[in-house]
Design a protein around this motif. Structure first.
Motif, PDB file in Angstrom:
ATOM      1  N   TYR A  10       6.786  20.265 -32.795  1.00 37.31           N
ATOM      2  CA  TYR A  10       6.333  19.140 -33.336  1.00 37.31           C
ATOM      3  C   TYR A  10       5.018  19.121 -34.177  1.00 37.31           C
ATOM      4  O   TYR A  10       4.656  18.681 -35.153  1.00 37.31           O
ATOM      5  CB  TYR A  10       6.322  17.913 -32.262  1.00 37.31           C
ATOM      6  CG  TYR A  10       5.557  16.563 -32.995  1.00 37.31           C
ATOM      7  CD1 TYR A  10       6.213  15.773 -33.701  1.00 37.31           C
ATOM      8  CD2 TYR A  10       4.314  16.118 -32.696  1.00 37.31           C
ATOM      9  CE1 TYR A  10       5.466  14.593 -34.527  1.00 37.31           C
ATOM     10  CE2 TYR A  10       3.474  15.238 -33.005  1.00 37.31           C
ATOM     11  CZ  TYR A  10       4.248  14.278 -33.943  1.00 37.31           C
ATOM     12  OH  TYR A  10       3.860  13.143 -34.499  1.00 37.31           O
ATOM     13  N   LEU A  11       4.058  19.573 -33.257  1.00 36.19           N
ATOM     14  CA  LEU A  11       2.739  19.860 -33.865  1.00 36.19           C
ATOM     15  C   LEU A  11       2.566  21.004 -34.958  1.00 36.19           C
ATOM     16  O   LEU A  11       1.808  20.785 -35.941  1.00 36.19           O
ATOM     17  CB  LEU A  11       1.793  20.400 -32.804  1.00 36.19           C
ATOM     18  CG  LEU A  11       1.294  19.343 -31.646  1.00 36.19           C
ATOM     19  CD1 LEU A  11       0.432  19.760 -30.662  1.00 36.19           C
ATOM     20  CD2 LEU A  11       0.574  17.981 -32.317  1.00 36.19           C
ATOM     21  N   GLN A  12       3.641  21.832 -34.914  1.00 35.39           N
ATOM     22  CA  GLN A  12       3.578  22.742 -36.033  1.00 35.39           C
ATOM     23  C   GLN A  12       3.966  22.142 -37.228  1.00 35.39           C
ATOM     24  O   GLN A  12       3.756  22.187 -38.394  1.00 35.39           O
ATOM     25  CB  GLN A  12       4.256  23.942 -35.679  1.00 35.39           C
ATOM     26  CG  GLN A  12       3.620  24.889 -34.771  1.00 35.39           C
ATOM     27  CD  GLN A  12       4.554  25.980 -34.202  1.00 35.39           C
ATOM     28  OE1 GLN A  12       5.979  25.951 -34.298  1.00 35.39           O
ATOM     29  NE2 GLN A  12       3.851  27.181 -33.844  1.00 35.39           N
ATOM     30  N   LYS A  13       5.219  21.208 -37.153  1.00 38.07           N
ATOM     31  CA  LYS A  13       5.747  20.487 -38.251  1.00 38.07           C
ATOM     32  C   LYS A  13       4.597  19.477 -38.910  1.00 38.07           C
ATOM     33  O   LYS A  13       4.493  19.091 -40.257  1.00 38.07           O
ATOM     34  CB  LYS A  13       7.139  19.724 -37.869  1.00 38.07           C
ATOM     35  CG  LYS A  13       8.426  20.528 -37.507  1.00 38.07           C
ATOM     36  CD  LYS A  13       9.567  19.813 -37.343  1.00 38.07           C
ATOM     37  CE  LYS A  13      10.506  20.562 -36.979  1.00 38.07           C
ATOM     38  NZ  LYS A  13      11.701  19.752 -36.526  1.00 38.07           N
ATOM     39  N   SER A  26       0.484  30.138 -35.520  1.00 36.33           N
ATOM     40  CA  SER A  26      -0.083  31.417 -34.219  1.00 36.33           C
ATOM     41  C   SER A  26      -1.119  30.700 -33.575  1.00 36.33           C
ATOM     42  O   SER A  26      -1.178  30.992 -32.396  1.00 36.33           O
ATOM     43  CB  SER A  26      -0.148  32.634 -34.915  1.00 36.33           C
ATOM     44  OG  SER A  26      -1.293  32.617 -35.952  1.00 36.33           O
ATOM     45  N   VAL A  27      -2.186  30.466 -34.218  1.00 39.14           N
ATOM     46  CA  VAL A  27      -3.392  29.935 -33.351  1.00 39.14           C
ATOM     47  C   VAL A  27      -3.131  28.596 -32.765  1.00 39.14           C
ATOM     48  O   VAL A  27      -3.602  28.669 -31.558  1.00 39.14           O
ATOM     49  CB  VAL A  27      -4.651  29.751 -34.436  1.00 39.14           C
ATOM     50  CG1 VAL A  27      -5.173  31.251 -34.950  1.00 39.14           C
ATOM     51  CG2 VAL A  27      -4.296  28.961 -35.749  1.00 39.14           C
ATOM     52  N   LEU A  28      -2.290  28.040 -33.426  1.00 37.52           N
ATOM     53  CA  LEU A  28      -1.986  26.813 -32.392  1.00 37.52           C
ATOM     54  C   LEU A  28      -1.079  26.962 -31.170  1.00 37.52           C
ATOM     55  O   LEU A  28      -1.463  26.425 -30.091  1.00 37.52           O
ATOM     56  CB  LEU A  28      -1.072  25.708 -33.464  1.00 37.52           C
ATOM     57  CG  LEU A  28      -0.414  24.445 -32.800  1.00 37.52           C
ATOM     58  CD1 LEU A  28      -1.805  23.530 -32.176  1.00 37.52           C
ATOM     59  CD2 LEU A  28       0.317  23.553 -33.741  1.00 37.52           C
ATOM     60  N   GLU A  29      -0.250  27.735 -31.507  1.00 41.39           N
ATOM     61  CA  GLU A  29       0.504  28.389 -30.192  1.00 41.39           C
ATOM     62  C   GLU A  29      -0.407  28.823 -29.134  1.00 41.39           C
ATOM     63  O   GLU A  29      -0.419  28.886 -27.960  1.00 41.39           O
ATOM     64  CB  GLU A  29       1.513  29.329 -30.552  1.00 41.39           C
ATOM     65  CG  GLU A  29       2.488  29.715 -29.439  1.00 41.39           C
ATOM     66  CD  GLU A  29       3.667  30.666 -29.831  1.00 41.39           C
ATOM     67  OE1 GLU A  29       4.507  31.178 -28.939  1.00 41.39           O
ATOM     68  OE2 GLU A  29       3.940  30.839 -31.132  1.00 41.39           O
ATOM     69  N   SER A  30      -1.415  29.880 -29.720  1.00 42.16           N
ATOM     70  CA  SER A  30      -2.336  30.344 -28.569  1.00 42.16           C
ATOM     71  C   SER A  30      -3.080  29.467 -27.907  1.00 42.16           C
ATOM     72  O   SER A  30      -3.260  29.576 -26.777  1.00 42.16           O
ATOM     73  CB  SER A  30      -3.249  31.393 -29.493  1.00 42.16           C
ATOM     74  OG  SER A  30      -4.080  32.034 -28.841  1.00 42.16           O
ATOM     75  N   ALA A  31      -3.433  28.415 -28.701  1.00 37.50           N
ATOM     76  CA  ALA A  31      -4.429  27.467 -28.039  1.00 37.50           C
ATOM     77  C   ALA A  31      -3.958  26.615 -27.146  1.00 37.50           C
ATOM     78  O   ALA A  31      -4.288  26.268 -25.897  1.00 37.50           O
ATOM     79  CB  ALA A  31      -5.044  26.542 -28.959  1.00 37.50           C
TER      80      ALA A  31
END
Length: 284
Positions: A10-13, A26-31
């Motif tokens: 959802y946040l990536q969208k 990628s940085v969002l997933e890492s965080a």
């Protein structure tokens, strides 16, 4: 490993909708995988100034975005605010604004740039009808104009963001039709103005036609007119005949007001002559 894949998706969208494509994925997933209570992701871009229509001109407006995330209950993350800093060409002091994603109707990265550049735009928003309470299912879509007041900052250093709804009474088509522009491609101009871009036209000045840039001003229910150096062109230059009429009316008013004064002066003079005559008679 991310515990809540749906939340990440959802946040990536959402960041993609805001205009960042998949650059933050990628940085969002890492965080999120680090299970931080809150975190900030940064990204920057360069724009060609809105008033520059030459597509080959350099991009010189540098803009920075900081997206602020917080973790809520059950390891669900939310994107709450977007802090934007615009380094405008030729200005030593940057323009800044923090947008609340929910309150400000999900202003996108490009829309934030246009607001900080000084233009207004129209976008659809969802609002609850009167009497609907908190029932989100009954929200309706309406068009609204957005305008940032760059002349004022509040206690938090933010500029007031105005949301102008249809009931305010600004009609772009009717407003544009009032102006004596030449060479205006109306359909394209309306699209540009609604999107927060400048429209191009010509304005007659004596025997010449002056190229001008137009911007919607929904708050004043008018069109802002500039020359190519973004110097404002005032109403008396746009409608010189109306200015002449006002000047003539002002002169007539001055003449009418001055006539009673002249009459009183004449009456006073006559009274003085009569008084002097009576004094002479009594002297005899």
């Amino acid at each position: 490993m991310v515990k809540n894949e749906k939340n990440l998706e959802y946040l990536q969208k959402l960041t993609g909708y805001l205009g960042f494509s998949d650059k933050l994925n990628s940085v969002l997933e890492s965080a999120i995988s680090r299970e931080l209570p809150k975190f900030t992701l940064g990204i920057s871009n360069i724009h060609r100034p809105l008033e520059i229509k030459d597509v080959n001109a350099p991009k010189t407006d540098y803009i920075q975005y900081e997206l602020n995330f917080n973790r809520g209950k059950e390891d669900v993350y939310f994107l709450n605010t977007m802090a934007v800093t615009l380094h405008k060409t030729g200005e030593s002091v940057p323009r800044q604004q923090i947008f609340d994603l929910e309150r400000d109707h999900r202003i996108t990265a490009l829309q934030a740039y246009k607001l900080l550049s000084g233009t207004s735009f129209e976008k659809d928003i969802y609002v609850r009808p009167k009497g609907a309470g908190t029932d989100a299912d009954r929200s309706e879509k309406i068009p609204a104009w957005f305008k940032l007041n760059l002349d004022i900052t509040d206690a938090n250093g933010n500029h007031p963001l105005k949301t102008i709804r249809p009931e305010y009474g600004f009609n772009l088509e009717e407003t544009l039709a009032k102006y004596p522009f030449k060479g205006l491609e109306r359909t394209e101009a309306l699209r540009n103005l609604r999107n927060g871009n400048y429209a191009e036209a010509f304005l007659k000045e004596g025997r010449k036609e002056l190229p001008v840039l137009l911007a919607a001003n929904p708050q004043m229910k008018s069109i802002d007119v500039y020359d190519l150096q973004l110097r404002e062109i005032r109403d008396e230059q746009i409608w010189p005949e109306k200015q002449a009429e006002r000047n003539n009316a002002a002169q007539k008013t001055t003449v009418i007001k001055s006539e009673p004064e002249q009459g009183r002066d004449e009456a006073t003079s006559l009274e003085q002559v009569e008084t002097q005559g009576n004094d002479v008679s009594r002297g005899r």
